[in-house]
Scaffold this motif. Structure first.
Motif: not given
Length: 315
Positions: A189-193
């Motif tokens: 996935v692109e972001t930690l969030a």
């Protein structure tokens, strides 16, 4: 014969191998070197085999230096200022690979123990407070089939992912700062969030220190699913510990399994008071054959330095 300092007691096999080749000084103490002690060691020894808790900060490298190599016992080396060491002409190595499976096993131990409330259950039995089996007693989180989110898809992250996918049929998501191709079914996935929001169980496996300090912030913890499970087998400084305590106290997340802490060996009273946390004393690599392999790997790096060769595990 060159002078070697080992800063904490290692398994007997490691000490015997070191004594066979070097003038060995063993610092048999529970706590790590202070900055002043580290500076003194750099002045007085040709080689040092340090480990977690030894404070080789930038200030330790400001005086005269005799030491040529710091062969760290452990994969994590955020207790060593590598840039300061290099500037002072001191090589640094660590012990990757040999710790991978043992650390991943502890990750799975924490996942299962936290989800199934094993720590609470053992305390109940030991306190002689168990009244007997009941259909609704100590209901936990079923692990098989849950989505796991791996923070940091290096060797250890991939080892955890394999155990989760192949052992427990868990869909695997992961966040990594760079693009990563892995040889198992997993989606980056692109972001930690985004990872924190999508996974049922979060497992942190990134190196400590540097840009990773505090990466699991209050905001990131707030993005987790209600009832989500948080596991840390990385380093304590990766997590905002007060924010984690708050999330556990107010029931924002379901539980946590921790093998590492911000200021080891100190563990906050607030964490120790919580029932929805499994706390381990940094057991990630605590198996005799693993610790022996780590000791030999560190010694092999010292021998390589001694012989003028490139360090096999240079950092």
């Amino acid at each position: 014969m060159k002078k070697l300092l080992i800063t904490r007691r290692l398994p007997d096999a490691s000490l015997a191998a070191a004594r066979a080749r070097y003038d060995l000084t063993l610092r048999d103490a529970a706590q790590g070197l202070t900055v002043d002690e580290a500076a003194d060691a750099l002045r007085n020894y040709d080689a040092i085999l340090p480990t977690l808790g030894d404070q080789f900060t930038a200030d330790a490298f400001t005086g005269p230096i005799r030491c040529g190599v710091l062969a760290n016992f452990g994969v994590g080396y955020n207790h060593i200022d590598v840039a300061a060491a290099r500037a002072a002409g001191v090589s640094v190595s660590n012990t990757p690979d040999v710790v991978t499976d043992a650390t991943a096993d502890i990750g799975m131990t924490l996942i299962l123990s936290t989800c199934r409330r094993a720590g609470e259950g053992e305390r109940l039995v030991r306190a002689n407070d168990w009244s007997g089996w009941a259909p609704t007693q100590m209901l936990g989180t079923h692990v098989t089939g849950k989505t796991v989110g791996i923070v940091g898809m290096g060797r250890i992250g991939q080892a955890v992912a394999r155990r989760c996918h192949y052992g427990f049929e868990m869909p695997v998501l992961f966040y990594n700062r760079s693009r990563k191709n892995v040889d198992l079914p997993a989606r980056q996935v692109e972001t930690l969030a985004a990872l924190m929001a999508q996974a049922d169980i979060i497992v942190v496996t990134v190196p400590g220190g540097g840009a990773n300090t505090g990466m699991i912030s209050a905001e990131m913890l707030g993005a987790m699913k209600p009832g989500g499970i948080f596991i840390n087998i990385a380093r304590g400084d990766v997590v905002d510990e007060p924010a984690l305590i708050a999330a556990l106290q107010n029931g924002r997340i379901g539980g946590a399994g921790l093998d590492v802490f911000a200021k080891e060996p100190a563990v906050p009273n607030a964490l120790r008071a919580l029932e929805n946390v499994v706390l381990l004393p940094h057991l990630g690599t605590a198996a005799l054959e693993i610790r022996e392999a780590m000791g030999q790997m560190a010694l092999d790096n010292i021998i390589a330095w001694d012989e003028g060769r490139t360090l096999p595990q240079a950092v």
